[in-house]
Design a protein around this motif. Structure first.
Motif, PDB file in Angstrom:
ATOM      1  N   CYS A 195      10.883  66.611   2.568  1.00 24.52           N
ATOM      2  CA  CYS A 195      11.794  66.826   3.688  1.00 24.52           C
ATOM      3  C   CYS A 195      12.979  67.676   3.232  1.00 24.52           C
ATOM      4  O   CYS A 195      13.682  67.304   2.277  1.00 24.52           O
ATOM      5  N   PRO A 196      13.229  68.801   3.877  1.00 24.96           N
ATOM      6  CA  PRO A 196      14.346  69.672   3.476  1.00 24.96           C
ATOM      7  C   PRO A 196      15.711  69.050   3.783  1.00 24.96           C
ATOM      8  O   PRO A 196      16.723  69.460   3.222  1.00 24.96           O
ATOM      9  N   ARG A 197      15.704  68.046   4.644  1.00 22.41           N
ATOM     10  CA  ARG A 197      16.991  67.445   5.049  1.00 22.41           C
ATOM     11  C   ARG A 197      17.420  66.318   4.118  1.00 22.41           C
ATOM     12  O   ARG A 197      18.565  66.254   3.687  1.00 22.41           O
ATOM     13  N   CYS A 198      16.463  65.404   3.797  1.00 24.74           N
ATOM     14  CA  CYS A 198      16.845  64.239   2.990  1.00 24.74           C
ATOM     15  C   CYS A 198      16.119  64.153   1.649  1.00 24.74           C
ATOM     16  O   CYS A 198      16.431  63.289   0.834  1.00 24.74           O
ATOM     17  N   GLY A 199      15.139  65.039   1.433  1.00 24.63           N
ATOM     18  CA  GLY A 199      14.440  65.042   0.155  1.00 24.63           C
ATOM     19  C   GLY A 199      13.338  64.021   0.033  1.00 24.63           C
ATOM     20  O   GLY A 199      12.730  63.872  -1.030  1.00 24.63           O
ATOM     21  N   SER A 200      13.044  63.295   1.103  1.00 21.71           N
ATOM     22  CA  SER A 200      12.006  62.266   1.062  1.00 21.71           C
ATOM     23  C   SER A 200      10.618  62.898   0.976  1.00 21.71           C
ATOM     24  O   SER A 200      10.357  63.951   1.556  1.00 21.71           O
ATOM     25  N   SER A 201       9.739  62.230   0.253  1.00 22.98           N
ATOM     26  CA  SER A 201       8.346  62.680   0.191  1.00 22.98           C
ATOM     27  C   SER A 201       7.501  62.027   1.281  1.00 22.98           C
ATOM     28  O   SER A 201       6.315  62.323   1.416  1.00 22.98           O
ATOM     29  N   ARG A 202       8.128  61.144   2.065  1.00 22.62           N
ATOM     30  CA  ARG A 202       7.406  60.469   3.141  1.00 22.62           C
ATOM     31  C   ARG A 202       7.422  61.357   4.393  1.00 22.62           C
ATOM     32  O   ARG A 202       8.123  61.092   5.360  1.00 22.62           O
ATOM     33  N   THR A 203       6.628  62.404   4.344  1.00 28.34           N
ATOM     34  CA  THR A 203       6.538  63.313   5.481  1.00 28.34           C
ATOM     35  C   THR A 203       5.101  63.367   5.979  1.00 28.34           C
ATOM     36  O   THR A 203       4.159  63.087   5.244  1.00 28.34           O
ATOM     37  N   ARG A 204       4.954  63.725   7.249  1.00 30.37           N
ATOM     38  CA  ARG A 204       3.622  63.862   7.837  1.00 30.37           C
ATOM     39  C   ARG A 204       3.539  65.198   8.564  1.00 30.37           C
ATOM     40  O   ARG A 204       4.432  65.545   9.354  1.00 30.37           O
ATOM     41  N   CYS A 205       2.452  65.925   8.285  1.00 30.34           N
ATOM     42  CA  CYS A 205       2.238  67.198   8.939  1.00 30.34           C
ATOM     43  C   CYS A 205       0.854  67.201   9.579  1.00 30.34           C
ATOM     44  O   CYS A 205      -0.151  66.934   8.900  1.00 30.34           O
ATOM     45  N   HIS A 206       0.787  67.437  10.884  1.00 30.17           N
ATOM     46  CA  HIS A 206      -0.484  67.416  11.597  1.00 30.17           C
ATOM     47  C   HIS A 206      -0.358  68.306  12.832  1.00 30.17           C
ATOM     48  O   HIS A 206       0.660  68.256  13.532  1.00 30.17           O
ATOM     49  N   THR A 207      -1.371  69.104  13.097  1.00 38.01           N
ATOM     50  CA  THR A 207      -1.295  70.042  14.221  1.00 38.01           C
ATOM     51  C   THR A 207      -1.195  69.347  15.577  1.00 38.01           C
ATOM     52  O   THR A 207      -0.712  69.940  16.550  1.00 38.01           O
ATOM     53  N   GLU A 208      -1.661  68.073  15.662  1.00 37.86           N
ATOM     54  CA  GLU A 208      -1.629  67.353  16.939  1.00 37.86           C
ATOM     55  C   GLU A 208      -0.560  66.259  16.961  1.00 37.86           C
ATOM     56  O   GLU A 208      -0.578  65.388  17.834  1.00 37.86           O
ATOM     57  N   LEU A 209       0.341  66.306  16.007  1.00 38.31           N
ATOM     58  CA  LEU A 209       1.319  65.228  15.850  1.00 38.31           C
ATOM     59  C   LEU A 209       2.087  64.927  17.131  1.00 38.31           C
ATOM     60  O   LEU A 209       2.361  63.769  17.451  1.00 38.31           O
ATOM     61  N   ASN A 210       2.424  65.954  17.890  1.00 40.13           N
ATOM     62  CA  ASN A 210       3.249  65.758  19.084  1.00 40.13           C
ATOM     63  C   ASN A 210       2.423  65.587  20.366  1.00 40.13           C
ATOM     64  O   ASN A 210       2.987  65.506  21.456  1.00 40.13           O
ATOM     65  N   ASN A 211       1.095  65.550  20.216  1.00 40.00           N
ATOM     66  CA  ASN A 211       0.232  65.445  21.402  1.00 40.00           C
ATOM     67  C   ASN A 211      -0.432  64.075  21.566  1.00 40.00           C
ATOM     68  O   ASN A 211      -0.947  63.758  22.636  1.00 40.00           O
ATOM     69  N   LEU A 212      -0.452  63.286  20.527  1.00 40.75           N
ATOM     70  CA  LEU A 212      -1.154  61.990  20.549  1.00 40.75           C
ATOM     71  C   LEU A 212      -0.223  60.898  21.065  1.00 40.75           C
ATOM     72  O   LEU A 212       0.979  60.902  20.777  1.00 40.75           O
ATOM     73  N   LYS A 213      -0.790  59.922  21.804  1.00 36.84           N
ATOM     74  CA  LYS A 213       0.062  58.952  22.518  1.00 36.84           C
ATOM     75  C   LYS A 213      -0.250  57.481  22.215  1.00 36.84           C
ATOM     76  O   LYS A 213       0.537  56.612  22.566  1.00 36.84           O
ATOM     77  N   ILE A 214      -1.414  57.189  21.615  1.00 40.98           N
ATOM     78  CA  ILE A 214      -1.821  55.793  21.433  1.00 40.98           C
ATOM     79  C   ILE A 214      -1.538  55.346  20.004  1.00 40.98           C
ATOM     80  O   ILE A 214      -2.081  55.909  19.043  1.00 40.98           O
ATOM     81  N   GLY A 215      -0.676  54.361  19.865  1.00 38.42           N
ATOM     82  CA  GLY A 215      -0.304  53.863  18.546  1.00 38.42           C
ATOM     83  C   GLY A 215      -0.810  52.458  18.290  1.00 38.42           C
ATOM     84  O   GLY A 215      -1.017  51.671  19.225  1.00 38.42           O
ATOM     85  N   HIS A 216      -1.036  52.154  17.025  1.00 34.84           N
ATOM     86  CA  HIS A 216      -1.334  50.783  16.600  1.00 34.84           C
ATOM     87  C   HIS A 216      -0.338  50.424  15.506  1.00 34.84           C
ATOM     88  O   HIS A 216      -0.241  51.119  14.492  1.00 34.84           O
ATOM     89  N   VAL A 217       0.437  49.375  15.740  1.00 36.01           N
ATOM     90  CA  VAL A 217       1.458  48.929  14.795  1.00 36.01           C
ATOM     91  C   VAL A 217       1.001  47.619  14.163  1.00 36.01           C
ATOM     92  O   VAL A 217       0.698  46.656  14.867  1.00 36.01           O
ATOM     93  N   ASP A 218       0.940  47.610  12.833  1.00 39.24           N
ATOM     94  CA  ASP A 218       0.419  46.452  12.095  1.00 39.24           C
ATOM     95  C   ASP A 218       1.426  46.053  11.017  1.00 39.24           C
ATOM     96  O   ASP A 218       1.765  46.862  10.143  1.00 39.24           O
ATOM     97  N   CYS A 219       1.925  44.833  11.086  1.00 41.15           N
ATOM     98  CA  CYS A 219       2.872  44.347  10.081  1.00 41.15           C
ATOM     99  C   CYS A 219       2.165  44.230   8.725  1.00 41.15           C
ATOM    100  O   CYS A 219       1.032  43.758   8.644  1.00 41.15           O
ATOM    101  N   ASP A 220       2.828  44.644   7.673  1.00 42.49           N
ATOM    102  CA  ASP A 220       2.237  44.653   6.336  1.00 42.49           C
ATOM    103  C   ASP A 220       2.296  43.265   5.702  1.00 42.49           C
ATOM    104  O   ASP A 220       3.388  42.708   5.534  1.00 42.49           O
ATOM    105  N   ALA A 221       1.092  42.723   5.344  1.00 43.88           N
ATOM    106  CA  ALA A 221       1.014  41.411   4.674  1.00 43.88           C
ATOM    107  C   ALA A 221       2.015  40.450   5.323  1.00 43.88           C
ATOM    108  O   ALA A 221       2.894  39.890   4.657  1.00 43.88           O
ATOM    109  N   PHE A 222       1.867  40.245   6.621  1.00 47.50           N
ATOM    110  CA  PHE A 222       2.927  39.696   7.464  1.00 47.50           C
ATOM    111  C   PHE A 222       3.524  38.391   6.939  1.00 47.50           C
ATOM    112  O   PHE A 222       4.728  38.302   6.681  1.00 47.50           O
ATOM    113  N   TYR A 223       2.705  37.353   6.799  1.00 49.31           N
ATOM    114  CA  TYR A 223       3.254  36.055   6.390  1.00 49.31           C
ATOM    115  C   TYR A 223       3.941  36.154   5.024  1.00 49.31           C
ATOM    116  O   TYR A 223       5.057  35.637   4.819  1.00 49.31           O
TER     117      TYR A 223
END
Length: 425
Positions: free
Chosen positions: A18-46
């Motif tokens: 990321c040029p703004r904050c230097g983070s390596s946690r970036t995602r690049c995808h040609t359809e990134l702004n077109n997809l609408k259905i998300g699945h959110v899953d808590c990590d090792a929840f309990y």
């Protein structure tokens, strides 16, 4: 898009930094702004909730589950997973793989409170939230771009940051064009993951994926498919619908759709609950009705209370047993009328239990209720069974006393048992 500062734009360097904050946690995808259905899953929840509440556990392997060697792992943390520990694994096996793992008894009420906070944050970004378990949900963000001044990807990334900051746990997110693929995506880069499967890449992505990646394809169906030479989703896609339905019944068409990346199921808020259950693993194998009887009654009271609290009644009583050889036995009986009464649940469950206790040894017993309906339909006055009114008054009295003085303040005689035979948690 940066997952840490939410910077969004075109990539203009060869490095994913990321040029703004230097983070390596970036995602690049040609359809990134077109997809609408998300699945959110808590990590090792309990396990994550336990580590949140006790910082001393943060760098240690943690297993949430039964606290005796006969129990099973409900949630292993990611440190424990490095040693091979997995959900549903027997505790003795997990401890053998990871001897230093710390065992913690589940606190379902605490986890439900945390889940409710996560759910509240989800509902702040879209009303179309479909929970599928305590720690995961589908979200449809169609039409929310103007409201959130950004696409679904940026809104979901912002949600993940809010959950970390305000709730204290992490989530992984899958983003795609349907529920089937978004759920697969959320499991691709755990923990703190954010994975995308676009429309254009769907078939190529699925081609070499194993058939077990399809939710609902359990060991039995996997074996059937493999016997027919189908080991990958690509091989599944090359079969005709008629062949799949002939071989595997109704699920055949659904398998073909999934293999082709097709899933027309909408994200459905307030999805109807199908069942309510409770079970207990025994500290030693049991083969006599005398020992199982009080445990069964305790479970009947528990599911009765849960059903009442959830605003339901139920018409089918289910008995679950697991033998010492890990064979699962399930039996059910349908009632004339829906009920919430523990005594009526007990009568049916005990009848089923007596039929099964014929010499086999059992390591687990459970009671469940299905065919749920509104509580207003529960236990109508029945001229054929004049005891209904008496049972209702008795249970209401017991509930009132317990609310005032605690669960242990009043018990029926059949509920007295030797706790040494019951696994903690």
């Amino acid at each position: 898009m940066c997952l840490d500062c939410l910077e969004n734009g075109k990539r203009d360097t060869a490095q994913d930094i990321c040029p703004r904050c230097g983070s390596s946690r970036t995602r690049c995808h040609t359809e990134l702004n077109n997809l609408k259905i998300g699945h959110v899953d808590c990590d090792a929840f309990y396990a994550s909730v336990e580590k949140r509440d006790n910082p001393l556990l943060r760098m240690n392997p943690v297993l949430v589950g039964g606290t005796t060697y006969r129990g099973v792992v409900t949630s292993p943390c990611y440190i424990a997973r490095r040693f091979g520990c997995r959900s549903a694994m027997p505790i003795w096996k997990a401890k053998k793989l990871c001897p230093d793992a710390i065992l913690i008894r589940p606190d379902i009420k605490k986890y439900q409170d945390v889940a409710n906070k996560v759910r509240t944050l989800m509902l702040q970004i879209t009303p179309l939230v479909e929970p599928i378990s305590i720690d995961e949900a589908f979200l449809d963000l169609t039409g929310t771009e103007t409201l959130h001044k950004g696409g679904a990807a940026q809104t979901l990334a912002k949600l993940a940051l809010r959950i970390e900051k305000e709730v204290g746990i992490t989530v992984s997110i899958g983003l795609s064009h349907n529920k089937f693929l978004s759920k697969i995506a959320s499991n691709m880069d755990k923990p703190r993951g954010f994975s995308v499967i676009g429309v254009e890449e769907t078939l190529e992505f699925l081609e070499h994926q194993p058939i077990e990646i399809i939710s609902g394809v359990g060991p039995s169906l996997q074996e059937q498919l493999k016997r027919d030479g189908i080991t990958s989703i690509g091989a599944l896609r090359r079969q005709s619908i008629s062949f799949l339905t002939d071989q595997y019944g109704k699920i055949g068409k659904q398998l073909w759709n999934y293999a082709n990346g097709v899933d027309n199921r909408p994200v459905t808020p307030n999805r109807r609950r199908k069942s309510i259950s409770a079970e207990v693993t025994l500290s030693s194998d049991v083969n006599d009705i005398k020992t199982l009887k009080p445990l069964l009654w305790s479970l009947c009271e528990k599911v009765s209370e849960r059903t009442r609290d959830a605003g339901f009644a139920a018409q089918v009583v289910i008995l679950k047993l697991k033998t010492s050889k890990f064979q699962t036995i399930t039996r059910r009986r349908k009632l004339t009328h829906p009920t919430q009464i523990a005594e009526k649940i007990w009568q049916q469950a005990f009848h089923l239990l007596v039929s099964e206790v014929t010499g086999s040894e059992f390591r687990l017993i459970g009671v469940g209720l299905s065919d749920l309906c509104d509580a207003s339909l529960a236990d109508p006055v029945d001229l054929v069974d004049p005891n209904i009114e008496r049972l209702l008054k008795t249970e209401e009295t017991i509930i009132t006393i317990r609310k005032k003085y605690g669960t242990a303040s009043i018990k029926r005689g059949r509920g007295m048992h030797r706790t040494s035979r019951v696994k903690s948690g």
